[in-house]
Design an enzyme around this catalytic site. Structure first.
Site, PDB file in Angstrom:
ATOM      1  N   HIS B 139      36.319  36.816  49.870  1.00 31.26           N
ATOM      2  CA  HIS B 139      37.504  37.622  49.707  1.00 31.26           C
ATOM      3  C   HIS B 139      37.348  38.716  50.488  1.00 31.26           C
ATOM      4  CE1 HIS B 139      38.709  35.096  46.029  1.00 31.26           C
ATOM      5  NE2 HIS B 139      40.030  35.761  46.396  1.00 31.26           N
ATOM      6  N   LYS B 143      38.443  44.006  47.532  1.00 31.67           N
ATOM      7  CA  LYS B 143      38.739  43.479  46.223  1.00 31.67           C
ATOM      8  C   LYS B 143      37.571  44.075  45.299  1.00 31.67           C
ATOM      9  CE  LYS B 143      38.934  38.888  43.721  1.00 31.67           C
ATOM     10  NZ  LYS B 143      40.306  39.484  43.400  1.00 31.67           N
TER      11      LYS B 143
END
Lengths: 252, 252, 252, 252
Positions: B139, B143
């Site tokens: 990701h 995040k």
């Protein structure tokens, strides 16, 4: 009748070939199977029946496999077949032999890798949810055909699933193409065949729709990877009379 | 009763958030849906009921979602929820509210990407056939949590499937480990969380057994990828009374 | 002469196009650059010189870029060009214009992504050490040409490196090929072009030799990824008189 | 002095080990090399000198390699070493032995795969251009250490290149981490170690910056892949007196 506690008696046809040899080793190593006959070019098929084989595994060649199958079905012996070259016509002949032998089972599979079989199942299932899908298969450079049989089979499964879901042609604005760039087209699905030293046998199915892609990839590095599938077939074929195509039917 | 030919009247809660805004656009663009209310912090929920909303979509925050749900169920409005933070306790409360409103449906899903849902289904199905499996999720570096909720959910599905199939621990001879190298362990499944600029949201599930691997990978590049799943839920939630968890139930 | 402390005055040609717009934003956001002119179809080029532009960035179209370049070089303004369609003949004309303006620099690059440039450099360097190499490029389905310009350029670099190292043809035993399966051949290198929804711009160069493969992959998800390369070129072009091809020359 | 037309006389230490056996086969198959001694546990090192070995290849174990090296340098024989376990202290001792034997060369390399060496070179070179980088290494589950030596070495190269370019810490907003999810940290670089059946030896270096990623991946499927690197070292070590670390120095 097979007693559950007795090992299944297995004969291998094409026992000195690369795949046959692996099968012999795998059968020999399994506690619930007994290797009773290793048959290859120049040997009598009757060696297998004399030894009491209940199941034969055939990894031979397209020119002898039909004779082997005819003989085995006549003898009442079930067969697991990994040899290639089965046309619809050939399959019909096998079905007609089997129709006279209700207790005998024959399984013919293009690929005994559980991973490959799952890849194809998943590809068929995902097909309806994505606008686009292409297949990239990668093999060692000694391979004679492009695309691979597994890639063609996958394309057919995907094509059928798309048709059933009423999906039309995939989006593709290509106007100028150097010949071959967009791959081969099988049932409306593009297949790209990579051939390079260092590769073994790999396939990637790439699905795409707005904003996301889903990729299913199978890497087979060793013939040993086919053995769990072959043994699964050997263990179940006696309880599946008639003709079974593909390992799929044996999963679940 | 909904007339099939009338568009479904949809209200969006959290309408000015990033996801909410996408939902508004997607609903607006769909011929069979009508966007009747956009509600966000500071707006009255009654705006939605006054506008005659039949289905609400909630992409708000864990601290307000329960109040939203309680109110909507009371009003007899079905809800599609993408907000996170649902514990078993919270789910029980939602179930109890719904038990008094037999015609109302609530769907709560951690991920509306069809690709992600298929990835999880396939992972659960493949789990029983492979000795080893690990999850690699990748990701963007903004995040906050590692591993991602989707990775944890995937690990739980895989863990359950392995347990059901009677598989034991995975092979792993690691003797010397620099702390963290082997990842986090969730239900016996190792998860590795990559965070890097240039990434969006990606997950790979790698299965392995002797001589072969099977990889299922999902790449999500755009919030737009969640909209087909949200719209599918909006279109079907009125015919699914009670609590539905996950988009899976709506596929097939 | 440019004073180091003064920002470089930049004009953008094609300023309302998708790439031009990104360039305007990136220039505007950089402390050491000043956006002084935004020129597009219907505007006078003289707007740029009147505004005192020291460097122009051209993301226009093949039919106007040569006129733009001729005018700019005449005016003594250096240019960074991302427009495509440069044949050897066109490059020769640019060189001849520049020969009369020793202080002016022009950089023409097919790709301003640093990642793409590094991919090509690494591919050229690895080429001599591997028996086999193939290129797989993946793009959104709105792309008009296959293979991509970057893939063709990569193939040429690899072909030249193989020739210099005395490598012959790659191993390939393919006997039966469904038309297109083995891709397009550019300078002896096979290129496979994938087109699917959900993709943006990706390229993989796969090298293989006995027992190992080396893969170099570039994923570009956003036009923003080209801006660091464009700005690097804008900052250095005034100190590089004459014609420069490709961003490579500016790295290190 | 070596006559170019005479084959180089090669002895192998650890000749009955898995790697040693491969080396023996590779040397035997090369026209310009002659295998004159195969030495293993229980054999005299003097067998190698008696047979006139000009170069030794050592794939033994950390507990005997120092004795082997000391003896060989004393004898004036150059050595190519693939055995692991070299600390800085050990390297200093080898350097001191070599200082008295100006004509003798020793090469110690952690990895003889050309692909792995190129991967590390490319990673070191790309490091300065990207905000983020992480390493994912994947090996068979019989491996004892995590991360792999190659991954640690790659991390060190990257860490040094980032420091030299003045890059600070990578962006990472992780607030809640299940222990281990973000991998091991070596020189500021995160390494993730996958262990699964079906894998051999693989490593991926993932670089990312705004809007793009660059991935360099090496797959090693077979010990045979190390032989071209070993033979390259055998052919050049006599012309490189002193201590050489890593195969890198021999490329170009």
């Amino acid at each position: 009748m097979t007693d559950e506690r007795e090992p299944i008696r297995v004969g291998v046809l094409g026992a000195r070939g690369r795949m046959g040899l692996e099968v012999c080793k795998a059968v020999d190593a399994a506690d619930d199977l007994e290797l009773v006959a290793m048959v290859d070019q120049g040997d009598w098929l009757f060696n297998a029946s004399d030894a009491g084989a209940q199941v034969l595994v055939d990894f031979t060649t397209p020119d002898v496999v039909m004779d082997n199958l005819h003989w085995a079905v006549d003898q009442g012996i079930s067969v697991v077949v990994g040899t290639s070259g089965f046309t619809n016509q050939r399959l019909d002949r096998v079905r007609s032999w089997l129709s006279h032998k209700p207790g005998v089972g024959v399984l013919i599979a293009p690929n005994f890798g559980l991973g490959a079989v799952l890849m194809m199942q998943f590809a068929a299932r995902a097909a309806r949810y994505f606008e686009s899908v292409e297949i990239i298969e990668q093999h060692h450079p000694r391979k004679l055909d492009a695309p691979s049989g597994t890639a063609v089979h996958t394309a057919k499964l995907i094509g059928a699933a798309r048709a059933e879901a009423g999906l039309g042609a995939m989006p593709d604005a290509t106007k100028e193409e150097t010949s071959g760039a967009r791959g081969a087209e099988i049932e409306g699905v593009r297949i790209h065949s990579i051939r390079a030293a260092g590769l073994v046998a790999h396939q990637e199915v790439l699905f795409g729709t707005k904003g996301e892609t889903l990729t299913i990839r199978h890497d087979s590095l060793d013939r040993a990877s086919f053995m769990p599938g072959v043994l699964l077939a050997v263990r179940t074929i006696q309880s599946r009379p008639g003709l079974t195509l593909g390992l799929d039917a044996l999963l679940d």
